[in-house]
Enzyme design. Structure first.
Site, PDB file in Angstrom:
ATOM      1  N   LYS A  54     -10.206   0.325  -2.818  1.00  0.00           N
ATOM      2  CA  LYS A  54     -10.140   0.136  -1.371  1.00  0.00           C
ATOM      3  C   LYS A  54     -10.410   1.448  -0.642  1.00  0.00           C
ATOM      4  O   LYS A  54      -9.535   2.301  -0.558  1.00  0.00           O
ATOM      5  CB  LYS A  54      -8.767  -0.412  -0.969  1.00  0.00           C
ATOM      6  CG  LYS A  54      -8.607  -0.611   0.547  1.00  0.00           C
ATOM      7  CD  LYS A  54      -7.261  -1.232   0.895  1.00  0.00           C
ATOM      8  CE  LYS A  54      -7.043  -1.265   2.410  1.00  0.00           C
ATOM      9  NZ  LYS A  54      -5.715  -1.759   2.784  1.00  0.00           N
ATOM     10  N   LYS A 114      -6.708   3.384  -3.668  1.00  0.00           N
ATOM     11  CA  LYS A 114      -7.184   3.403  -2.286  1.00  0.00           C
ATOM     12  C   LYS A 114      -7.356   4.846  -1.841  1.00  0.00           C
ATOM     13  O   LYS A 114      -6.577   5.704  -2.237  1.00  0.00           O
ATOM     14  CB  LYS A 114      -6.149   2.650  -1.424  1.00  0.00           C
ATOM     15  CG  LYS A 114      -6.367   2.683   0.070  1.00  0.00           C
ATOM     16  CD  LYS A 114      -5.298   1.815   0.769  1.00  0.00           C
ATOM     17  CE  LYS A 114      -5.305   2.033   2.274  1.00  0.00           C
ATOM     18  NZ  LYS A 114      -4.256   1.254   2.960  1.00  0.00           N
ATOM     19  N   ASP A 151       0.857  -1.181   0.000  1.00  0.00           N
ATOM     20  CA  ASP A 151       0.000   0.000   0.000  1.00  0.00           C
ATOM     21  C   ASP A 151       0.897   1.236   0.000  1.00  0.00           C
ATOM     22  O   ASP A 151       1.444   1.615   1.030  1.00  0.00           O
ATOM     23  CB  ASP A 151      -0.913   0.018   1.239  1.00  0.00           C
ATOM     24  CG  ASP A 151      -1.999  -1.055   1.162  1.00  0.00           C
ATOM     25  OD1 ASP A 151      -1.794  -2.077   0.463  1.00  0.00           O
ATOM     26  OD2 ASP A 151      -3.056  -0.872   1.805  1.00  0.00           O
TER      27      ASP A 151
END
Lengths: 291, 498
Positions: free
Chosen positions: A227, A191, A125
């Protein structure tokens, strides 16, 4: 209109069998997360056990999608998960690239990524450099994302836009397009947030990003995942998000491979609602382990 | 089926399609509130519900989603109308002498009572008219309450609305309302009339009289003085008897343009004021610099809101040529997630067509559209219930300005899609209609928005939104869409004389 549309999803009434199925699906999409300075190996091991067996009293439940930790704890997490067959299928996601600010030299950030992957992270991430993006140096941001993607090797990449710092939907959309065009491959993600900035994920922001994913898919045929992270704490909210995914991107995205919740306390609320459906009454929060 | 259709035009998109299937199907979520409905209803005249006599004729109010008769409603005769007008006349003196503050109190009371009985009213509205519960619950009933609240505020401030003048009530108002927003239209008509000190005889539409009768119960609960509002139910003949009644001081009508012309004639004969809110064929204009996804939402709420039974529906879509294909493609995806079915299911987006007659009208236009050479698209799948009156949301492409489906009001979930190249062309074609109720503009460029808004001949112009209503905002039309305004300070003008 984006906010109005997003609000419409929250008026869907999800009951009975649809609620049960939705709660299970949401649980399987959770990236069980701990991102604190005081995280210990013990806490991470505990989190991993929770990931594999979310509720020991209900063995029918799915595992969560991944555990999400800092790079230094990737090894611990992977080792703990690998102790069981079910655990081997749970991914370890590591935040990297100088999370959460990204205010470090690129070499340092790339090294951060490589170390996490070497330690066994299946997913990275990353944070984009919001400073460069807001300063208009989008080409540089593009190159950085491409470089991180290369350093990931086989690990899937999730690009955190930190939408709370981008502020406008126009910039969220631009950043989404930029990230996806910088070489993301099938099942990589965009995300919303680190969880360290307020506001974190919102329905409106997520809708704009889902629309970007849809358009990218039609242009390239590549399915990018989504996400939302931060601020999603209740089952009800999670179901609203699922409604939004279903009615924006359709059935194909209704899988942990293409949709995740970045959350720490959501899992327990899902478990509480599932237990309530199973037993007919609400349990105390203390009946569920914290990690 | 749909994949097949798209494969002819866009071979690549076939492999890349969004699947809107049943992977996580929403379980039925029926509204659980049960509403009591009497077997028979009388009129509400002089503060009382009339009891039937031997000669009283009834007609059934039908639930359009299952064709069952909900209850029997009294067919209003000339005598009934006489009684109602007499009652309104007798009540006028007392009502207009009441101070504005006191009238306002009644209106506040009514508004609060509507809120308290909101769920019941919403369910009844959906049963009687076929509109989805999410709309009656989230739009119709709250807005109806808002109109009473808003006008309650004006009741003691009329002098500020008309500075240096002395506003007086017009007198007895005959009001005839349509079936598309039964309770809301009743509120739009009654609230300003009462605030300004008038008394009212209201005739609700034949197919949807139940919420107006429920409103009469609320008036009763609020102890509104007898005769201030009278409600006479019935068909067109009752409406005609009311419109032609010699005792009226004002006529207000919302409905079709053809009936509106008759009402105007009836008002002209006696030289009484008249306000009309009639049909529309409103343009929704999308420029290539608009946010397309937002515009799609505007199209959806513009034409598929309330099954398209909206006088200001954005039924003509003008899309700038360069984004036409993209808009159509996205519109098709979006329409796949529209859920058509049981109006009382909380997840229903599009309910039942209001009546058999209206369904026949819509179907006639669908046939005409195809015969004229336009191509119909019905993106949504799934079966509609076997009983009831249903029409899947659809749109026509290949529509010419001269086509009937581009000129006449269909009043159903049917959209005519056309394209344009320059802003000038958009304005010209948008204005080329006998109507002029509303218009929508979609662009991210503010200067273009204002330029167009000044040139479009429409009573209401929405920029980057559509079908938004507020009691404080005046609503009404140009040309054959009627005259007079409802709502806002401007709406008071129709209910005062100087």
């Amino acid at each position: 209109m984006a906010d109005r549309r997003a609000a419409e999803f929250t008026t869907r009434s999800i009951k009975t069998s649809a609620k049960e199925a939705g709660l299970r699906l949401a649980l399987s999409m959770v990236d069980l997360t701990t991102l604190e300075g005081k995280d210990s190996p013990e806490k991470v091991r505990s989190l991993c056990r929770k990931a594999v067996t979310p509720d020991p009293t209900d063995p029918s439940l799915p595992t969560v999608a991944a555990v999400c930790v800092y790079p230094e704890l990737v090894k611990v997490a992977r080792a703990e998960l690998d102790k069981s067959e079910a655990g081997k299928k749970v991914s370890v996601a590591s935040v990297a690239t100088g999370f959460p600010s990204g205010q470090y030299p690129l070499e340092v950030r790339l090294y951060d990524v490589r170390r996490a992957v070497e330690a066994g992270a299946n997913e990275i991430d990353m944070v984009i450099s919001r400073g460069l993006f807001l300063a208009g140096q989008r080409g540089k941001v593009f190159d950085e994302i491409a470089a991180v993607k290369e350093s990931c090797g086989d690990a899937h990449l999730k690009v955190i836009l930190e939408t709370g710092e981008l502020e406008t939907y126009d910039l969220v959309r631009a950043a989404s397009d930029l990230a996806m065009n910088a070489g993301l491959t099938e099942h990589d993600f965009i995300k919303t947030s680190t969880g360290k900035v307020n506001p974190a994920a919102t329905m409106g922001v997520t809708l704009v990003m889902l629309e970007a994913i849809r358009d990218h898919y039609f242009k390239t045929g590549v399915k990018i995942g989504m996400k939302p992270a931060g601020g999603i704490r209740s089952s009800k909210q999670a179901l609203h998000y699922l409604v939004m995914v279903k009615e924006t991107l359709g059935d194909d995205w209704m899988t942990p491979e293409l949709f995740r919740f970045g959350a720490s306390s959501l899992a327990n609320d899902l478990l509480m609602q599932l237990a309530r459906r199973r037993t007919g009454h609400y349990m105390s929060p203390d009946d569920f382990s914290e990690a | 089926m749909n994949e097949h259709a798209s494969s002819q035009t866009e071979p690549k998109a076939d492999a890349r399609s969004l699947r809107f299937g049943e992977s996580w199907d929403y379980a039925p979520a029926p509204e659980s509130v049960k509403v009591e409905i009497a077997e028979k209803y009388g009129h509400y005249i002089n503060g009382k519900f009339t009891t039937p006599t031997k000669t009283t004729k009834f007609f059934g109010s039908i639930n359009p989603s299952n064709e069952k008769v909900l209850c029997k409603v009294t067919q209003g005769t000339k005598k009934d109308v006489d009684k109602a007008v007499d009652a309104a006349k007798s009540a006028l003196t007392g009502w207009k002498r009441l101070s504005g503050k006191e009238r306002g109190k009644y209106l506040y009371r009514i508004a609060r009572r509507i809120q308290e009985r909101a769920r019941e009213l919403a369910v009844l509205e959906s049963m009687d008219g076929g509109k989805p519960i999410r709309e009656s619950r989230d739009v119709d009933v709250p807005l109806a309450a808002q109109h009473f609240f808003y006008h309650a505020g004006w009741a003691d401030k009329l002098k500020y609305a008309f500075p240096n003048r002395d506003p007086q009530p017009v007198g007895v108002c005959g009001q005839i309302i349509p079936w598309n927003f039964p309770l809301l239209m009743a509120a739009w008509k009654i609230a300003p009339a009462l605030a300004c000190g008038n008394t009212v005889v209201l005739k609700p539409a034949e197919t949807t009289p139940l919420t107006a009768l429920r409103l009469a119960e609320i008036f009763d609960e609020c102890e509104l003085p007898a005769g201030v509002v009278n409600i006479v139910t019935g068909d067109g003949a009752t409406g005609q008897a009311l419109a032609e009644h010699k005792g009226l001081d004002k006529l207000a009508f919302t409905g079709s343009t053809s009936v509106g012309k008759k009402i105007a004639a009836a008002a002209a004969e006696r030289d009484i004021p008249c306000t009309l809110e009639l049909g529309g064929k409103s343009p929704n204009i999308i420029f290539d610099d608009a946010s397309i996804d937002q515009a799609i939402e505007g199209i959806i709420s513009g034409i598929y809101f309330n099954q398209g039974h909206v006088c200001c529906a954005g039924s003509r879509l003008f899309v700038q040529e360069s984004v036409l294909d993209e808009v159509i493609r996205r519109l098709e995806w979006r329409m796949k997630s529209l859920r058509v079915g049981d109006p009382l299911d909380k997840n229903t987006d599009v309910g039942a067509i209001n009546s058999k007659a209206q369904l026949a009208t819509i179907n006639r236009y669908l046939k005409i559209g195809s015969e004229e050479g336009a191509e119909v698209h019905v993106p949504g799948g799934g079966e509609v219930p076997a009983k009831g009156y249903w029409c899947r949301p659809c749109f026509f492409t290949g529509v010419q300005q001269s086509h009937q489906i581009a000129r006449e009001e269909i009043f159903g979930p049917v959209l005519a899609v056309m394209s344009f190249r320059t802003p000038e062309e958009a304005i010209q074609r948008a204005n080329n209609t006998p109507y002029g109720l509303s218009a929508g503009i979609w662009t991210d460029k503010g200067s273009k928005m204002f330029e167009l808004a000044g040139k479009l001949k429409a009573g209401v112009i929405w920029c980057n939104t559509f079908n938004r209503f507020d009691a404080a905002s005046p609503f009404g039309g140009y040309k054959e869409s009627g005259f007079g305004r409802e709502g806002g300070m401007q709406g008071l003008r129709g209910y005062v004389k100087f």
